[in-house]
Design a protein around this motif. Sequence first.
Motif, short mmCIF file in Angstrom:
data_model
loop_
_atom_site.label_atom_id
_atom_site.label_comp_id
_atom_site.label_asym_id
_atom_site.label_seq_id
_atom_site.Cartn_x
_atom_site.Cartn_y
_atom_site.Cartn_z
N ILE A 23 0.83 -1.21 0.00
CA ILE A 23 0.00 0.00 0.00
C ILE A 23 0.87 1.25 0.00
O ILE A 23 0.66 2.19 -0.78
N PHE A 24 1.88 1.27 0.87
CA PHE A 24 2.74 2.44 0.95
C PHE A 24 3.67 2.54 -0.26
O PHE A 24 4.06 3.64 -0.66
N PHE A 25 4.04 1.39 -0.83
CA PHE A 25 4.82 1.41 -2.06
C PHE A 25 4.05 2.10 -3.18
O PHE A 25 4.60 2.92 -3.92
N VAL A 26 2.77 1.79 -3.31
CA VAL A 26 1.93 2.41 -4.33
C VAL A 26 1.85 3.91 -4.11
O VAL A 26 1.96 4.70 -5.06
N ILE A 27 1.69 4.33 -2.85
CA ILE A 27 1.65 5.77 -2.54
C ILE A 27 2.94 6.45 -2.96
O ILE A 27 2.93 7.53 -3.57
N THR A 28 4.05 5.80 -2.63
CA THR A 28 5.36 6.37 -2.98
C THR A 28 5.56 6.43 -4.49
O THR A 28 6.03 7.45 -5.03
N ALA A 29 5.22 5.35 -5.18
CA ALA A 29 5.45 5.27 -6.63
C ALA A 29 4.56 6.23 -7.41
O ALA A 29 5.01 6.87 -8.36
N LEU A 30 3.31 6.36 -7.00
CA LEU A 30 2.36 7.19 -7.75
C LEU A 30 2.50 8.67 -7.45
O LEU A 30 2.43 9.51 -8.35
N PHE A 31 2.72 9.00 -6.18
CA PHE A 31 2.70 10.40 -5.77
C PHE A 31 4.09 10.95 -5.42
O PHE A 31 4.20 12.11 -5.00
N LYS A 32 5.13 10.10 -5.58
CA LYS A 32 6.50 10.53 -5.26
C LYS A 32 6.58 11.06 -3.83
O LYS A 32 7.31 12.01 -3.53
N PHE A 33 5.80 10.45 -2.95
CA PHE A 33 5.71 10.90 -1.56
C PHE A 33 6.39 9.86 -0.67
O PHE A 33 5.80 8.86 -0.28
N ASP A 34 7.69 10.08 -0.39
CA ASP A 34 8.46 9.07 0.34
C ASP A 34 8.63 9.39 1.82
O ASP A 34 9.39 8.72 2.52
N GLN A 35 7.91 10.39 2.30
CA GLN A 35 8.02 10.73 3.72
C GLN A 35 7.41 9.67 4.64
O GLN A 35 7.59 9.74 5.85
N VAL A 36 6.67 8.72 4.09
CA VAL A 36 5.97 7.74 4.92
C VAL A 36 6.72 6.42 5.02
O VAL A 36 6.22 5.48 5.64
N THR A 37 7.91 6.33 4.45
CA THR A 37 8.59 5.04 4.38
C THR A 37 8.94 4.48 5.76
O THR A 37 8.64 3.33 6.07
N ASP A 38 9.60 5.28 6.59
CA ASP A 38 9.98 4.82 7.92
C ASP A 38 8.75 4.60 8.80
O ASP A 38 8.72 3.68 9.61
N PHE A 39 7.75 5.46 8.64
CA PHE A 39 6.51 5.29 9.39
C PHE A 39 5.85 3.97 9.02
O PHE A 39 5.34 3.26 9.89
N ALA A 40 5.87 3.62 7.74
CA ALA A 40 5.28 2.36 7.29
C ALA A 40 5.99 1.16 7.91
O ALA A 40 5.35 0.18 8.29
#
Length: 305
Positions: A23-40
């Motif tokens: 789920i978080f990979f999709v968010i990162t890939a689609l929206f270039k939003f990588d601030q959630v990686t460590d939180f995930a």
Amino acid sequence: MGTVLDSHFLALTAIVTVVYQFIFFVITALFKFDQVTDFAGSTNFVILAVLTLVVKGTWHFRQIVLTLLVVVWGLRLGIFLLMRILQWGEDRRFDEQRGNIVRLIIFWTLQAVWVWTVSLPLTIVNASDGGGSLRPADVIGWTMWVFGFLIEAAADQQKLSFKNSPENRGKWCDVGVWKWSRHPNYFGEMLLWWGIFVAASPVLEGAEYLVILGPLFLTLLLLFVSGIPLLEASADKKHGNSGAYRFYKKTTSPLILLPRGVYGNLPGWCKTIFLFEFPFYSRSLPQEKASGDSKNSKENELKDD
């Protein structure tokens, strides 16, 4: 505890981990939003801990304590890292990955493996009947966790405060526990997860001792792959021409907290064998320049960590 029950819990945690990270990979890939990686990653530990406790439903004291320890660690680290990256604006680790889908897939796959593997001791404990009465290993493990948690939390907060001070721009952090270790946060994290394993040991039988792969995988990852080697190389390139930095590195333990007066006077072979001062941690240091050059380099002209 039967192997069938173990297999069911292992499969459950694997599926949940893969789905959550995807789920978080999709968010990162689609929206270039990588601030959630460590939180995930951190919150995934919390989900697995609570899920396995509730699904089994035996609510043994050992299970409750270990679950709470993992939840407290995961929430503290996840919230801290999220607030920090939102303050900084971006995660520089992904500068070369945002437009590379293959690298992103590799990163998120490794993160899923990390979460699932390191969670193994708690997963097996929560899949059991609780393991009977408490033993000395429980108290030893809990104590290791407390010390590790306090060290990691202190290191994170001290470095954040240090970096947020304008007068420290261009300097490396050497305050608080960072005076005794170049990577005290990693030391704390290793210590607390080894504590979880020790506290889980009264429940383990036979092949279940293979869950030692959890803390072992974490330790190897931080020592040889994505932890210390990357940060050492980055710091060496930024500060390697500074004589003060070279002195700091020579007299400060890479991992285990030790007074500088003790560590600095130890022979090299002792540092390498017992204290994890591996030669490749210094291979990125610039070559020594002509006499006096390193002394004349100014720390405030170097980039921030």
